[in-house]
Write an enzyme that holds these catalytic residues in place. Structure first.
Site, mmCIF file in Angstrom:
data_model
loop_
_atom_site.group_PDB
_atom_site.id
_atom_site.type_symbol
_atom_site.label_atom_id
_atom_site.label_comp_id
_atom_site.label_asym_id
_atom_site.label_seq_id
_atom_site.Cartn_x
_atom_site.Cartn_y
_atom_site.Cartn_z
ATOM 1 N N PRO A 1 1.584 -9.312 3.106
ATOM 2 C CA PRO A 1 0.671 -9.117 1.968
ATOM 3 C C PRO A 1 1.285 -8.472 0.729
ATOM 4 O O PRO A 1 0.651 -8.475 -0.317
ATOM 5 C CB PRO A 1 -0.413 -8.196 2.554
ATOM 6 C CG PRO A 1 0.306 -7.418 3.609
ATOM 7 C CD PRO A 1 1.320 -8.374 4.207
ATOM 8 N N LEU B 1 0.810 -1.224 0.000
ATOM 9 C CA LEU B 1 0.000 0.000 0.000
ATOM 10 C C LEU B 1 0.837 1.265 0.000
ATOM 11 O O LEU B 1 0.336 2.342 0.299
ATOM 12 C CB LEU B 1 -0.941 0.005 1.213
ATOM 13 C CG LEU B 1 -2.086 -1.003 1.162
ATOM 14 C CD1 LEU B 1 -2.909 -0.951 2.435
ATOM 15 C CD2 LEU B 1 -2.987 -0.759 -0.035
ATOM 16 N N CYS C 1 2.987 -1.148 8.573
ATOM 17 C CA CYS C 1 1.556 -0.965 8.318
ATOM 18 C C CYS C 1 0.793 -2.287 8.306
ATOM 19 O O CYS C 1 -0.215 -2.438 8.982
ATOM 20 C CB CYS C 1 1.343 -0.245 6.989
ATOM 21 S SG CYS C 1 2.051 1.401 6.957
ATOM 22 N N HIS C 2 1.288 -3.251 7.539
ATOM 23 C CA HIS C 2 0.582 -4.528 7.410
ATOM 24 C C HIS C 2 1.490 -5.738 7.551
ATOM 25 O O HIS C 2 1.094 -6.855 7.238
ATOM 26 C CB HIS C 2 -0.173 -4.582 6.078
ATOM 27 C CG HIS C 2 -1.217 -3.523 5.966
ATOM 28 N ND1 HIS C 2 -0.975 -2.309 5.378
ATOM 29 C CD2 HIS C 2 -2.498 -3.481 6.410
ATOM 30 C CE1 HIS C 2 -2.061 -1.563 5.454
ATOM 31 N NE2 HIS C 2 -2.995 -2.250 6.072
ATOM 32 N N GLY C 3 2.728 -5.516 7.987
ATOM 33 C CA GLY C 3 3.605 -6.632 8.322
ATOM 34 C C GLY C 3 4.374 -7.257 7.180
ATOM 35 O O GLY C 3 4.876 -8.381 7.331
#
Length: 197
Positions: A176, A132, A161-163
């Site tokens: 991701p 992202l 943010c999302h690993g």
């Protein structure tokens, strides 16, 4: 009388063509400032390329610079980090493509295809997570990819943010993010100076 009608038709055709041409030229002249203002200004063009001196970057140190408004991560990798990156099997990679603007399209994501040969200690890549667009952090080494160098652990990059987790060659390993961190177009101007862009 036939000549008068013929003259009127020619004059009418000429006036129609001349009026249409004048209107077209006027439209172009009116639109030009609006189109021209969309061109990048001199400040942006000056940022199209940037030069970086790699000499001050100590072994094991990473710096972040800006190029075209985006962060570029430059890391002077240690020998264990290079060995760790070279030791990764292609089958273990989530994204098998190098994503290197300097390499042939579709080349494999080997460590050799992510750096310049003979200068593999310097890893230069965009600091934008491919999930992202967050900025991955390389300050806190990852346990999953860590190797022990003296008493210090070294590893890849982590996007908080999302690993998403990237290894010591900037390749996506967990999380991701779908692709490896991109390597921008760059070239060596000397042994210690590069030009990005």
């Amino acid at each position: 009388m036939a000549d008068t009608v013929h003259d009127d038709v020619n004059r009418r055709d000429f006036l129609m063509i001349a009026t249409g041409a004048a209107a077209g030229v006027g439209a172009v002249l009116t639109a030009w400032p609006f189109v021209h203002q969309m061109n990048p200004d001199q400040a942006v063009l000056a940022l199209a390329t940037t030069q970086v001196d790699l000499a001050p970057i100590a072994e094991g140190q990473a710096v972040t610079i800006k190029w075209r408004g985006n962060p570029v991560l430059i890391r002077h990798r240690t020998k264990p980090e290079i060995d760790l990156a070279k030791g990764v099997a292609m089958a273990d990679l989530k994204d098998p493509v190098s994503r290197n603007a300097n390499a042939k399209d579709g080349s494999e994501a080997t460590d050799e295809n992510r750096v310049v040969g003979g200068k593999e200690q310097f890893l230069i890549m965009m600091g934008v997570c491919t999930h992202l667009g967050c900025v991955p952090d390389g300050a806190n080494p990852l346990r999953e990819f860590a190797v022990v160098e003296g008493s210090e652990k070294t590893g890849g990059w982590f996007c908080p943010c999302h690993g998403s987790q990237y290894d010591t060659a900037g390749r996506i390993r967990k999380g991701p993010a779908p692709e490896n961190l991109a390597v921008p177009p760059y070239k060596y101007l000397s042994d210690t100076k590069i030009q990005i862009g």
